[in-house]
Design an enzyme around this catalytic site. Structure first.
Site: not given
Length: 631
Positions: A226, A383, A284
């Site tokens: 989501d 990643d 961030r």
């Protein structure tokens, strides 16, 4: 395909005495044994200050992250007469979109999950549902990086901007495309599935900072998720980003944390017991959020996308490693090395190989620092590996309480424990091997250069790890046997890693201390040990004192230096959980108090001693000491 790589002999098992199953980075390929071991030639034996000055080794604006050149904890790093940069409002932030402007983008801008081809990003706006969002906490030091006026956080509309409900004027939001290996297997396209980068802000010092909202809603890379985040995971990421910076470890930062006012459904343990939790978004901040997987994805998509690899590498060097664009041999930095009968590796003539080496060394430096403070990342997929050598993506992380090299904070990592504490150096090496693959496929580096990148990772890691452990013990030189025996003792008796090293600075360099008093300085860390184990510890302390005497360093000087590398406070998982429990009830004070403590982890901080206590029994239940990848 990645080149045939050799396993660097410079990265030995750090815990052989504990009989742990070692994670092997990759199968040993058939190669002549005469190629190992590798010993850097004299041309590489340049001084530490010349090899990688700290201002070159770290991203722009993050030089203090390494700790070694940072000002003492609790200081600003600027003198009383220093000129404070101009304070800006949100409307005055200087946006500059190099990533969007210089790299190929997705022609579509919808957030429908799909494969995004021939592009490094998709322009997409934050779309998380919001209802009367609230500011939970914010970092003053990160605001200062952006020259952002602290009064801006008092604005009633501030949570609207940083929940994504109201666009920031001048920003061009996007989600990045990348792939990655997850738990050792290629996972294909991943990308920013719940993070939206607002853009790049230039401060008055010319530093470039990307702002990114994590939990901001669906993107084309969300797959079946989501795109949202919950309060508990967002509190953990916000606090640990700033706690790691306080420890002097390279990391992405966190500007602020906002509760969205809407609920998010999560199944924490993937056991079918879903429940609603408060939604939240973290802002961030980093010079770049580029990862190993940012380059990997394009190398898997055919020859036409190999040019994107080159384009992306050129972009990275131009903006984040500019010193590599004009390396000259006249600088006196020789990077030549012969491996077996291979030609000499001359990194002064190939900026791509020089860049790959620096990425590998930054990664090695980072992981050595993790090992030094007992930090376990928990999800070291490719990643989640920054090409700037930053700690990135805080999921099920954990600091060691009872010392256990096989500790993993990630329930998804069971039972193999691929990402456990002891395996992190090897996993870093494995990930570097995957990182060199796209560069080789794109013709940027050759096989010998790729192998040299691996060797430099191993050498850099051991250099840093040995230096860290030597300083943690207050010694003048590395003592492998002493440190190996100590790690074994810590593991056997499940000693609290942080508290032990902090107490160790109280040991005196006095060989005449009576045997029955030798353990007094560290007694608080040695709980419930029997006679046999007590004798083992006495024997170790006696040997340690002999080393201290030989070093000739005064007790007072040693204590001061040791307390600068052995923190009193680390962000233990149970401390996070205490703050989360309070925040779930609408009380954010514990989050803010914990943030202040973790900003100065090496200071004594009178009145805050409770944050250095051993974890209570409830801290070892699932959901506190171990978490899944679900957020």
């Amino acid at each position: 395909m990645p080149p045939q790589l050799r396993f660097p002999s410079a990265l030995p098992n750090l815990y052989p005495h504990l009989l742990l199953p070692r994670f092997l980075p990759f199968p040993s390929p058939p190669c002549s044994s005469r190629l190992l071991p590798f010993t850097p030639p004299p041309s590489l034996s340049i001084s530490r200050s010349r090899r990688h000055p700290i201002h070159r080794f770290l991203p722009r604006g993050m030089a203090t992250a390494a700790g070694e050149d940072a000002p003492p904890s609790g200081t600003s790093g600027s003198g009383e007469g220093a000129v404070r940069p101009p304070r800006r409002t949100l409307e005055e932030l200087a946006w500059d979109e190099t990533f969007v402007r210089e790299l190929p983008g997705d022609p579509r801008s919808d957030n429908i999950p799909r494969q995004v081809l021939h592009a490094c990003y998709t322009k997409v706006s934050p779309s998380a549902p919001v209802d009367n969002p609230k500011l939970v906490a914010w970092s003053e030091s990160v605001a200062d990086l952006l020259d952002l006026d602290h009064k801006e956080f008092e604005r009633p509309d501030f949570p609207q901007f940083f929940s994504g409900a109201t666009p920031l004027v001048g920003s061009v939001p996007y989600a990045q495309c990348y792939g990655g290996h997850q738990f050792g297997s290629w996972a294909g396209q991943l990308g920013d599935g719940r993070a939206v980068t607002l853009g790049e802000v230039l401060n008055s010092r010319g530093e470039r900072w990307e702002l990114q909202l994590k939990g901001a809603g669906k993107t084309p890379y969300s797959r079946f998720a989501d795109g949202l985040a919950v309060l508990r995971s967002s509190i953990r990421e916000f606090l640990c980003s700033e706690a790691m910076h306080g420890l002097g470890i390279p990391t992405t930062r966190a500007l602020c944390l906002v509760e969205t006012g809407k609920s998010v459904v999560r199944d924490m343990f993937y056991d079918g017991n879903s429940k609603e939790e408060p939604g939240a978004i973290v802002c961030r901040v980093a010079p770049s959020f580029l990862r190993f997987g940012s380059y990997q994805i394009h190398a898997t998509r055919g020859k036409e996308d190999l040019e994107i690899v080159r384009h992306l590498v050129d972009y990275t060097i131009r903006h984040h490693y500019p010193h590599l664009e004009s390396i000259k041999k006249s600088e006196g930095l020789s990077f030549e090395a012969a491996i077996g009968d291979s030609p000499a590796i001359d990194l002064t003539s190939n900026k791509y190989a020089a860049w790959a080496v620096e990425v590998a060394e930054r990664t090695a430096y980072l992981i050595a620092r993790w090992q030094g403070v007992g930090f376990t990342h928990g999800v070291l997929n490719t990643d989640n590996m920054s090409v700037l050598g930053l700690t990135i993506d805080y999921g099920p992380f954990g600091f060691l309480d009872a010392f256990d090299p096989s500790f993993t904070p990630n329930t998804t990592d069971l039972p193999g424990k691929r990402y456990c504490f002891a395996n992190q150096p090897d996993v870093g090496l494995w990930n570097i091997a995957q990182f060199t693959g796209p560069l080789s496929s794109a013709g940027l580096i050759n096989k010998d250069e790729a192998n040299y990148v691996m060797e430099r990772y191993g050498t850099k890691f051991m250099d840093e790890y040995q230096s860290i452990m030597t300083r943690k013990l207050g010694l003048s030189k590395y003592n492998k046997q002493l440190i190996s025996k100590l790690l074994n003792n810590l593991a056997v008796d499940k000693v609290d890693y942080t508290n032990f090293f902090r107490l160790l600075s109280n040991v005196k360099a006095d060989p005449d201390i009576p045997e029955n008093e030798l353990l007094v300085p560290i007694k608080a860390a040695l709980l419930d040990i029997g006679k046999e184990r007590k004798e083992a510890w006495i024997s170790w302390v006696q040997t340690y004192i002999e080393e201290l005497v030989a070093s000739g360093i005064s007790d007072e000087e040693r204590k001061t230096s040791m307390n600068q590398v052995n923190p009193k406070y680390v962000l233990r998982n149970y401390l996070c959980q205490t703050a989360i429990d309070a925040a779930d009830l609408g009380d954010y004070e514990e989050v803010r108090r914990l943030l202040k403590v973790m900003e100065r982890p090496y200071d004594e901080q009178p009145g805050m001693e409770k944050y250095a206590r051993l974890p209570p029994a409830w801290a070892y239940r699932p959901g506190v000491c171990m978490l899944s990848c679900s957020s």
